[in-house]
Design an enzyme around this catalytic site. Structure first.
Site, PDB file in Angstrom:
ATOM      1  N   LYS A   1       0.849  -1.203   0.000  1.00 51.77           N
ATOM      2  CA  LYS A   1       0.000   0.000   0.000  1.00 51.77           C
ATOM      3  C   LYS A   1       0.884   1.253   0.000  1.00 51.77           C
ATOM      4  O   LYS A   1       0.598   2.226  -0.698  1.00 51.77           O
ATOM      5  CB  LYS A   1      -0.927  -0.009   1.224  1.00 51.77           C
TER       6      LYS A   1
ATOM      7  N   GLN B   1      -3.912  -1.377   9.813  1.00 52.74           N
ATOM      8  CA  GLN B   1      -3.827  -2.698   9.190  1.00 52.74           C
ATOM      9  C   GLN B   1      -4.445  -3.747  10.119  1.00 52.74           C
ATOM     10  O   GLN B   1      -4.070  -3.865  11.287  1.00 52.74           O
ATOM     11  CB  GLN B   1      -2.361  -3.040   8.884  1.00 52.74           C
TER      12      GLN B   1
ATOM     13  N   ASP C   1     -10.694   3.221   4.801  1.00 57.52           N
ATOM     14  CA  ASP C   1     -11.065   1.809   4.687  1.00 57.52           C
ATOM     15  C   ASP C   1     -12.582   1.634   4.818  1.00 57.52           C
ATOM     16  O   ASP C   1     -13.092   0.524   4.659  1.00 57.52           O
ATOM     17  CB  ASP C   1     -10.372   0.976   5.786  1.00 57.52           C
TER      18      ASP C   1
END
Ligand code: NAD
Length: 285
Positions: free
Chosen positions: A52, A96, A119
């Protein structure tokens, strides 16, 4: 024989669009920034977060890597995420997952400022999706919808079957399909007669995490098959949740694993970060 929905190619196109949007922001003095928070040193998480960060660099997004030890306390992590939320140079926050055992993941996710929730996992973002209001949507479902757009098929009235009901993939993709007027059926671990339900679908989205659960001979001729599953085989190699070769023989379109949904997830994270930066800039103006 079906056409392959090539996630790498579509992701490249999305990244080129994001690079243009980022360049426009930079021309106005705004450098989009994504904070990437990794707690502990799970090898798979390190690989995901690293890819990412590299993708950010390719499109001109600045990534701020936060690395914290596995024994970080929930309260400290929550405080750190709130600090990032208050910074004007951070437009997106990515924590994460999974977090190490012992950390309250829900508390950490809810500490993410809604406007920076790239997200799309906070209750506010999920609620906005449910209500059909503007907001940041989860990346994998957004990537799936973009792949579906590539087929040129009208989803209105199409029968879509989603396997899996996670907050990360199954539930939000079902809502996005509904938004496009598909008739959506959700299947999960207690669903009876999966074969018949899948056999009726014009669009199948498999997000279970069970190698080749969906048999190729279940697929309706001409269906679109989106395989989200990433399953590592004991002898090495990856397979999806769908039996690829036999499903390919019946489907009109199918995503490969790897190289299907995976690259799209990263591309949509970049798109969400650029969108969050643009929205913050509009608000500040
Ligand atoms: P999860 O474990 O949170 O959820 C799995 C879901 O599958 C559950 O809702 C469960 O009810 C359902 N399920 C279990 N057995 C089933 C069965 N026999 N029939 C139908 N449904 C069944 O998983 P997740 O986070 O949604 O991830 C699913 C898969 O997608 C995993 O392989 C994961 O690695 C992969 N994934 C890929 C990406 C990507 O970018 N490509 C992103 C997220 C997840």
């Amino acid at each position: 024989m079906s056409t392959i929905l090539d996630g790498k190619l579509v992701a490249q196109a999305v990244q080129a669009e994001v690079a243009r949007a980022v360049a426009a922001l930079r021309a106005r003095g705004v450098v989009p920034g994504l904070a990437t928070v990794l707690v502990g040193d799970d090898p798979a998480s390190r690989v995901y977060i690293g890819s990412k960060e590299r993708a950010c660099a390719q499109v001109g997004i600045r990534s701020l890597g936060e690395r914290l030890p596995a024994d970080t306390r929930t309260a400290d992590l929550v405080a750190r995420v709130r600090e990032l939320g208050a910074r004007s140079d951070v437009h997106g926050i990515l924590v994460q997952l999974p977090l190490p055992a012992g950390i309250d993941a829900d508390a950490v996710i809810e500490a993410i400022a809604p406007g920076k929730d790239v997200d799309g996992l906070t209750a506010i973002s999920q609620g906005r999706l449910l209500a059909g209001r503007p907001g940041l949507r989860p990346c994998t479902p957004l990537g799936i919808m973009r792949l579906l757009r590539e087929t040129g098929r009208d989803l209105a009235g199409a029968r879509a079957v989603v396997l899996g009901r996670s907050l990360l993939v199954g539930k939000p993709v079902a809502l996005l399909l509904l938004e496009q007027h598909a008739t959506v059926t959700m299947c999960h671990s207690r669903t009876r007669d999966l074969a018949a339900t899948v056999g009726d679908a014009d669009v199948v989205v498999a997000a279970v995490g069970h190698p080749e659960l969906v048999r190729g001979d279940w697929i309706k001729e001409g269906a679109i098959v989106i395989d989200v599953g990433i399953n590592r085989l004991p002898g090495g190699g990856l397979v999806g949740d769908v039996e690829f070769a036999s499903a390919r023989a019946r489907a009109a379109w199918i995503t490969p694993v790897p190289g299907g949904v995976g690259p799209m997830t990263v591309a949509m994270l970049l798109a969400n970060t650029a969108a969050a930066a643009a929205a913050a800039t509009r608000e500040a103006a």
